[in-house]
Enzyme design. Sequence first.
Site, PDB file in Angstrom:
ATOM      1  N   LYS A  34       0.840  -1.208   0.000  1.00  0.00           N
ATOM      2  CA  LYS A  34       0.000   0.000   0.000  1.00  0.00           C
ATOM      3  C   LYS A  34       0.873   1.256   0.000  1.00  0.00           C
ATOM      4  CE  LYS A  34      -2.720   1.632   3.541  1.00  0.00           C
ATOM      5  NZ  LYS A  34      -2.735   3.117   3.607  1.00  0.00           N
ATOM      6  N   ASP A  61      -3.450   4.229  -2.220  1.00  0.00           N
ATOM      7  CA  ASP A  61      -4.449   4.712  -1.251  1.00  0.00           C
ATOM      8  C   ASP A  61      -4.487   6.239  -1.284  1.00  0.00           C
ATOM      9  OD1 ASP A  61      -6.288   4.819   0.771  1.00  0.00           O
ATOM     10  OD2 ASP A  61      -4.882   4.311   2.374  1.00  0.00           O
ATOM     11  N   LYS A  63      -7.401   8.060  -1.706  1.00  0.00           N
ATOM     12  CA  LYS A  63      -8.698   8.532  -1.178  1.00  0.00           C
ATOM     13  C   LYS A  63      -9.235   9.726  -1.978  1.00  0.00           C
ATOM     14  CE  LYS A  63      -8.081   6.796   3.531  1.00  0.00           C
ATOM     15  NZ  LYS A  63      -6.666   6.362   3.560  1.00  0.00           N
ATOM     16  N   ASP A  66     -13.726  14.091  -5.407  1.00  0.00           N
ATOM     17  CA  ASP A  66     -13.752  15.270  -6.284  1.00  0.00           C
ATOM     18  C   ASP A  66     -14.987  15.202  -7.181  1.00  0.00           C
ATOM     19  OD1 ASP A  66     -12.824  17.572  -7.765  1.00  0.00           O
ATOM     20  OD2 ASP A  66     -10.782  17.020  -7.173  1.00  0.00           O
ATOM     21  N   THR A 118     -11.875   5.943  10.388  1.00  0.00           N
ATOM     22  CA  THR A 118     -11.987   5.543  11.802  1.00  0.00           C
ATOM     23  C   THR A 118     -11.545   6.659  12.745  1.00  0.00           C
ATOM     24  OG1 THR A 118      -9.892   4.451  11.451  1.00  0.00           O
ATOM     25  CG2 THR A 118     -11.826   3.049  11.549  1.00  0.00           C
ATOM     26  N   ARG A 209       2.767  -0.897  10.623  1.00  0.00           N
ATOM     27  CA  ARG A 209       3.921  -0.940  11.527  1.00  0.00           C
ATOM     28  C   ARG A 209       4.264  -2.299  12.131  1.00  0.00           C
ATOM     29  NH1 ARG A 209       1.507   4.273  14.283  1.00  0.00           N
ATOM     30  NH2 ARG A 209      -0.312   3.174  13.458  1.00  0.00           N
TER      31      ARG A 209
HETATM   32  O1  C5P Z   1       0.795   0.940  10.875  1.00  0.00           O
HETATM   33  P1  C5P Z   1      -0.640   0.563  10.815  1.00  0.00           P
HETATM   34  O2  C5P Z   1      -0.893  -0.929  10.770  1.00  0.00           O
HETATM   35  O3  C5P Z   1      -1.493   1.242  11.866  1.00  0.00           O
HETATM   36  O4  C5P Z   1      -1.102   1.125   9.399  1.00  0.00           O
HETATM   37  C1  C5P Z   1      -2.406   1.024   8.938  1.00  0.00           C
HETATM   38  C2  C5P Z   1      -2.561   1.669   7.605  1.00  0.00           C
HETATM   39  O5  C5P Z   1      -3.946   1.701   7.264  1.00  0.00           O
HETATM   40  C3  C5P Z   1      -2.083   3.119   7.536  1.00  0.00           C
HETATM   41  O6  C5P Z   1      -1.579   3.344   6.216  1.00  0.00           O
HETATM   42  C4  C5P Z   1      -3.330   3.914   7.773  1.00  0.00           C
HETATM   43  O7  C5P Z   1      -3.310   5.185   7.156  1.00  0.00           O
HETATM   44  C5  C5P Z   1      -4.383   3.041   7.102  1.00  0.00           C
HETATM   45  N1  C5P Z   1      -5.748   3.216   7.589  1.00  0.00           N
HETATM   46  C6  C5P Z   1      -6.131   3.025   8.907  1.00  0.00           C
HETATM   47  N2  C5P Z   1      -7.426   3.197   9.279  1.00  0.00           N
HETATM   48  C7  C5P Z   1      -8.330   3.546   8.377  1.00  0.00           C
HETATM   49  C8  C5P Z   1      -7.964   3.727   7.051  1.00  0.00           C
HETATM   50  C9  C5P Z   1      -6.640   3.562   6.675  1.00  0.00           C
HETATM   51  O8  C5P Z   1      -5.317   2.688   9.757  1.00  0.00           O
HETATM   52  N3  C5P Z   1      -9.601   3.667   8.737  1.00  0.00           N
END
Ligand code: C5P
Length: 232
Positions: A34, A61, A63, A66, A118, A209
Amino acid sequence: MQARDRIIVAIDRSSRDEILRTVDALTGTVGVFKIGLQAFIANGPSIVREIVSRGEKVFLDLKIHDIPNTAKHAVAEAASLGAFMLTVHATGGEAMLRAAAEAAPGSPLLVLGVTILTSLDAPAMESIGFRDEPLGAAVRLARLAKESGLRGVVASPHEITAIREACGGDLVIVTPGIRPEGSDAGDQRRTTTPAAAIAAGADYIVVGRPITEARDARAAALQISDRLSVAG
Ligand code: C5P
């Protein structure tokens, strides 16, 4: 689909070298990489081309939100870059979603509707005009996305079951907020484990992460896919 194909690794980095090192380290252990706004704005579309040229799948990603004409042309450009998935905001409305869904006929690009971020809680949603609770709004927007021709949505772990029930088995559900057993939640709230998300009906899980910041990213990814295989 094999267990590893369901894992999307979020590479939230600016450095091109770091991004490509992560991709190379994880080749064969996960299904999709991603690239979000940070990596895309720092490096431009060439970062997508470089990952695609390695034979890997890219979830772009961005998003998009527009007017329909602008959204349509942006989606078509993502398709020509060779992206595998692309996000648009479902709150862009039916006309924008239809334009996005029809932007790249014949291309394998999977356009996903983002339901409710979220990061928005009930008071924040009310302040921007939503009259329903986050769960109800997410289901409503997933339905709108599907009825407008999108083949998938992004939704948080606690919305998977309700969206699956409302929208049926064909809609692709991609879920972030995933934390393997024993890993640090960081800034994520209301997380779920990889196996629980798939059991609830998600098709793909987004993990950032816990993989990218692991001492051994490859081992972390393999452990997640092993757990999914056992659970599945
Ligand atoms: O590091 P981590 O596992 O928290 O990363 C989750 C990824 O998913 C990040 O790129 C974050 O921006 C994305 N994301 C999220 N919650 C959402 C939509 C996207 O954590 N509702």
